[in-house]
Design a protein around this motif. Structure first.
Motif, short mmCIF file in Angstrom:
data_model
loop_
_atom_site.label_atom_id
_atom_site.label_comp_id
_atom_site.label_asym_id
_atom_site.label_seq_id
_atom_site.Cartn_x
_atom_site.Cartn_y
_atom_site.Cartn_z
N PRO A 236 -15.91 -20.95 -59.56
CA PRO A 236 -14.49 -20.70 -59.85
C PRO A 236 -14.21 -19.21 -60.02
CG PRO A 236 -15.61 -21.48 -61.81
CD PRO A 236 -16.62 -21.56 -60.69
N ILE A 237 -13.09 -18.76 -59.47
CA ILE A 237 -12.60 -17.40 -59.73
C ILE A 237 -11.57 -17.49 -60.86
CG2 ILE A 237 -11.35 -15.42 -58.76
CD1 ILE A 237 -12.50 -16.30 -55.99
N ASN A 238 -10.60 -18.35 -60.68
CA ASN A 238 -9.70 -18.74 -61.77
C ASN A 238 -9.11 -20.09 -61.43
OD1 ASN A 238 -6.91 -18.31 -60.44
ND2 ASN A 238 -7.95 -16.37 -60.07
N TYR A 239 -8.88 -20.91 -62.43
CA TYR A 239 -8.35 -22.24 -62.18
C TYR A 239 -7.70 -22.80 -63.44
CZ TYR A 239 -12.12 -24.48 -64.82
OH TYR A 239 -12.96 -24.88 -65.82
N LYS A 240 -6.93 -23.85 -63.24
CA LYS A 240 -6.36 -24.59 -64.37
C LYS A 240 -6.49 -26.07 -64.07
CE LYS A 240 -1.65 -24.19 -62.54
NZ LYS A 240 -0.27 -23.72 -62.81
N VAL A 241 -6.65 -26.84 -65.12
CA VAL A 241 -6.73 -28.30 -64.98
C VAL A 241 -5.32 -28.84 -64.79
CG1 VAL A 241 -7.38 -30.46 -66.10
CG2 VAL A 241 -8.82 -28.42 -66.38
N LYS A 242 -5.18 -29.72 -63.80
CA LYS A 242 -3.87 -30.27 -63.48
C LYS A 242 -3.94 -31.80 -63.44
CE LYS A 242 0.01 -29.62 -60.34
NZ LYS A 242 0.50 -28.89 -59.16
N PRO A 243 -3.48 -32.49 -64.48
CA PRO A 243 -3.46 -33.96 -64.44
C PRO A 243 -2.27 -34.43 -63.58
CG PRO A 243 -3.35 -33.09 -66.69
CD PRO A 243 -3.02 -31.98 -65.76
N LEU A 244 -2.54 -35.37 -62.67
CA LEU A 244 -1.51 -35.93 -61.81
C LEU A 244 -1.57 -37.45 -61.87
CD1 LEU A 244 -1.82 -33.63 -58.67
CD2 LEU A 244 0.08 -33.68 -60.27
N LYS A 245 -0.41 -38.08 -61.79
CA LYS A 245 -0.36 -39.54 -61.83
C LYS A 245 -0.21 -40.08 -60.41
CE LYS A 245 1.99 -41.49 -65.14
NZ LYS A 245 3.13 -42.01 -65.95
N PHE A 246 -1.02 -41.10 -60.10
CA PHE A 246 -0.94 -41.78 -58.80
C PHE A 246 -1.17 -43.25 -59.07
CE2 PHE A 246 -1.95 -43.26 -54.63
CZ PHE A 246 -1.36 -42.37 -53.74
N ASN A 247 -0.20 -44.09 -58.66
CA ASN A 247 -0.32 -45.53 -58.91
C ASN A 247 -0.51 -45.84 -60.39
OD1 ASN A 247 0.19 -47.00 -56.64
ND2 ASN A 247 -1.92 -47.06 -55.94
N ASP A 248 0.17 -45.08 -61.23
CA ASP A 248 0.12 -45.26 -62.69
C ASP A 248 -1.22 -44.88 -63.32
OD1 ASP A 248 2.77 -46.14 -62.86
OD2 ASP A 248 2.19 -48.21 -62.37
N TYR A 249 -2.11 -44.27 -62.53
CA TYR A 249 -3.38 -43.77 -63.06
C TYR A 249 -3.33 -42.24 -63.14
CZ TYR A 249 -5.41 -48.40 -62.30
OH TYR A 249 -5.67 -49.75 -62.34
N ILE A 250 -3.84 -41.69 -64.22
CA ILE A 250 -3.90 -40.24 -64.35
C ILE A 250 -5.18 -39.74 -63.69
CG2 ILE A 250 -4.13 -38.29 -65.95
CD1 ILE A 250 -1.35 -39.45 -65.89
N ILE A 251 -5.03 -38.81 -62.76
CA ILE A 251 -6.15 -38.19 -62.07
C ILE A 251 -6.22 -36.73 -62.52
CG2 ILE A 251 -7.10 -37.51 -59.81
CD1 ILE A 251 -5.51 -39.92 -58.64
N LYS A 252 -7.36 -36.31 -63.01
CA LYS A 252 -7.53 -34.93 -63.47
C LYS A 252 -8.16 -34.10 -62.35
CE LYS A 252 -8.00 -36.32 -68.29
NZ LYS A 252 -8.89 -36.35 -69.48
N ALA A 253 -7.54 -32.96 -62.06
CA ALA A 253 -7.99 -32.12 -60.95
C ALA A 253 -7.87 -30.66 -61.34
CB ALA A 253 -7.14 -32.42 -59.71
#
Length: 245
Positions: free
Chosen positions: A189-206
């Motif tokens: 990683p150089i720089n990043y942030k965690v981004k939670p996204l919802k798909f089909n009512d499930y939270i996906i962390k990316a």
């Protein structure tokens, strides 16, 4: 093959739920020939009984956007990237969009302003990349009671590198029709942030951000348009090259 879409909209800004990946995916499937869309959605390409769709798409890019009450408002024109290692998928999508000249997102019509095929970049042993859609990496763990849960892995964990590498090996095997022997792969990683996204009512962390990848450029080129990490067909793992070293 990677396609860049630029879309216009008359009147008000484009209004979408904050978690809009499923809307973009649905638009993509509807823009493919019925049998091809059904194959990708229901079947896909297999490696050891695990299906891969081998396509991905970016988040929406716009000059201005704001969020209010769980709705994202994008000021047109907007840009979306779609890519697949299966050329027929990208070509069929592009042909449909050109014929219709319109795309519907969340019941809102957008007009095609431009469509462009993006050539593959020149890749080196070490490349700096940025995410056009966030990368998700996870493993499924079975607890003592037999129940399973998803554990998301982040860049500070050595398994982040290991699991992306294993995922690349599987995709490469499908794409090239041969197993990939052990190879050098390192993502930092150089720089990043965690981004939670919802798909089909499930939270996906990316993770969204910038990274450095060290690997054989021929291997990275092979999987470039399929996306890195997991859940690519849900709008995760699209990358672009920032600079050449």
């Amino acid at each position: 093959m990677r396609i860049k879409l630029e879309l216009e909209k008359e009147g008000k800004d484009l209004a979408l739920p904050v978690h809009y990946n499923q809307i973009i995916q649905g638009m993509l499937y509807r823009s493919l020939p019925r049998l091809l869309a059904k194959f990708l959605h229901d079947v896909g390409f297999f490696h050891n009984n695990r299906p891969f769709k081998l396509f991905t798409f970016s988040k929406i890019f716009a000059e201005k956007f704001n969020i209010h009450n769980s709705t994202a408002y994008f000021k047109p024109p907007i840009t979306i990237y779609i890519s697949s290692v299966i050329e027929e998928v990208s070509k069929s999508f592009a042909e449909t969009v050109l014929q219709r000249e319109k795309i519907i997102l969340n019941r809102q019509p957008l007009t095609l302003k431009s469509i462009e095929i993006i050539p593959k970049p020149k890749l080196n042993q070490i490349n700096k990349i940025r995410t056009l859609s966030p990368i998700t990496v996870y493993k499924t763990i079975e607890k003592e009671d037999g129940k399973k849960f998803t554990q998301y892995i982040f860049p500070e964990d050595p398994e982040f590198n290991t699991l992306i590498k294993e995922n690349i090996k599987k995709k490469y095997s499908i794409i090239k029709g041969k197993e990939l022997e052990d190879f050098e792969f390192e993502i930092k990683p150089i720089n990043y942030k965690v981004k939670p996204l919802k798909f089909n009512d499930y939270i996906i962390k990316a993770v969204d951000g910038e990274f450095e990848i060290k690997t054989d450029p021929k291997i990275l080129e092979a999987v470039y348009d399929a996306g890195l990490g997991a859940k690519n067909s849900q709008g995760f793992g699209m990358i672009e090259i920032m600079s050449e070293n």
